[in-house]
Write a protein that holds these residues in place. Sequence first.
Motif, PDB file in Angstrom:
ATOM      1  N   VAL A   6     -23.064 -36.607 -45.529  1.00 40.97           N
ATOM      2  CA  VAL A   6     -23.070 -37.968 -44.980  1.00 40.97           C
ATOM      3  C   VAL A   6     -22.871 -39.025 -46.064  1.00 40.97           C
ATOM      4  N   LEU A   7     -22.877 -38.609 -47.330  1.00 45.34           N
ATOM      5  CA  LEU A   7     -22.727 -39.540 -48.438  1.00 45.34           C
ATOM      6  C   LEU A   7     -21.816 -38.917 -49.483  1.00 45.34           C
ATOM      7  N   ALA A   8     -20.831 -39.671 -49.939  1.00 50.71           N
ATOM      8  CA  ALA A   8     -19.909 -39.196 -50.960  1.00 50.71           C
ATOM      9  C   ALA A   8     -20.191 -39.904 -52.278  1.00 50.71           C
ATOM     10  N   VAL A   9     -19.510 -39.462 -53.317  1.00 55.17           N
ATOM     11  CA  VAL A   9     -19.582 -40.108 -54.622  1.00 55.17           C
ATOM     12  C   VAL A   9     -18.340 -40.973 -54.781  1.00 55.17           C
ATOM     13  N   ALA A  10     -18.482 -42.113 -55.444  1.00 55.19           N
ATOM     14  CA  ALA A  10     -17.351 -43.016 -55.632  1.00 55.19           C
ATOM     15  C   ALA A  10     -16.188 -42.302 -56.296  1.00 55.19           C
ATOM     16  N   GLY A  11     -15.011 -42.785 -56.013  1.00 55.50           N
ATOM     17  CA  GLY A  11     -13.788 -42.202 -56.555  1.00 55.50           C
ATOM     18  C   GLY A  11     -12.812 -41.950 -55.432  1.00 55.50           C
ATOM     19  N   GLY A  12     -12.478 -43.011 -54.711  1.00 51.80           N
ATOM     20  CA  GLY A  12     -11.641 -42.858 -53.523  1.00 51.80           C
ATOM     21  C   GLY A  12     -10.310 -42.214 -53.806  1.00 51.80           C
TER      22      GLY A  12
END
Length: 462
Positions: free
Chosen positions: A315-321
């Motif tokens: 439900v949560l990702a790490v930045a770095g689109g």
Amino acid sequence: MRLSSYTIFVPLERTGGTVLVHGISGAVDRVGGDWARNMRAMRWDLFSEQDLAYMMRRGYITRKTVAEERETALRIGRRLRDRAAHSASFILVPTLGCNLGCAYCFQNFLRAGGAASPSLSTEMADAAFRAMAALQKRRGARVSRILLFGGEPLLAANRPVLEHVFRRGMELGYRFDAVTNGTELHHFRGWLGPGRLESVQITLDGPPEVHDRQRRTPDGRGTYWRIKRNVDLALAQGVRVSLRVNAGWESLGSVPDLVAEFDRYGWLGHGLFAAYCAPIRGEGGQGESARLQRAVIRLVREVNAVYRPRFGRDVLAVAGGALRRKVAHLLGERLLAALTPAYCGAHLNMFVLAADGGVYTCWEAIGVPGGRVGRFWPELELDEDRLGRWLERHGLSIPACQTCRYVFFCSGGCGIRALQRGDGFDSAFCDGFAELFRCHVEQAVALRDDLSGVPVHRELGY
């Protein structure tokens, strides 16, 4: 026979085993721990002839010398560069002004000392659309989307010119996305939804008491609940919402509480909602950057471990689109979208048309000496030397990157940050990329049950 210089090992902490990624061929395979250890040790006697042939075909092992592999990488990179030369993407900056005063904003220097912030007029907006048409013709590209950026692009005070932008852009076949603080989104209710403003990135930096310390109006008022209502509005109108959480050492511990709020609002189960966490740049000095990033990655893993049983996904990702998209394309077998010789669009195909009348290739270059590559107002004029310098900064032009296994994922890193670090615009900026890459691969793999049989991408000629 040796292990390829471009073989990447990604241990899967949650499920065990290892994912192999080849940085040139684009091959992806899941293997057991013993297999990975024997590969690292180059114990080829422990593999069958069939397995060795498979690994050779995928690129993980090779009979090429280091120099020959490097030449292969350069050859493939040149082909990727040729393809990128026929693409473009556009960012429109309606104003450099903002209604908030966030301490960590990288644009604060543009508004220092009460400096006036330029905004587009309708005449400038029309000139911007003419410039976009000319740039597409120049590059042989067809662009269908425009990203609105700022400052704060969706200020109510700029509504007349923005309505002109939306109306004229839609007549020309464009659809819109926006990076916005979300505080005044409700003033654009009539322009939200499919075919209009279709997606937004909005920031909440923690639960109300945390967020309102970091993102407040110049007179000290908090913005959490106003933004929350506008996220609800956007989702209700069919707008895709990417929720960014900026985390520093003081606010990192509040992220689980914020995600619990998302759950309470019903956002985590909404098909148009996604959230990701980003370490605040420069928090604690440059020496602390990698340590904070590792802490964010650990926290994101812990949060997902709590919610994955209920939602069946992270439900949560790490930045770095940009990296996240590359990994998704890689696992989706879209190799030419996954492997790029440039870190981001700033060094590839991106044009930023800002309210000061300037053309840039990076939104962080606005107001930076040497950042402008031309102007669009009153007519389009490009400085070919400056434009070339930006577009020719990539993994193939930086010697240290040419033999790096991440050359087509990191591609030299962020040019602006390399410049700010003082090592020179044309130096590599790694910034803990290897760990970030492994995190994104692990998250992407968690969505797939079986990675076997991903085809070799022979069209790149590995």
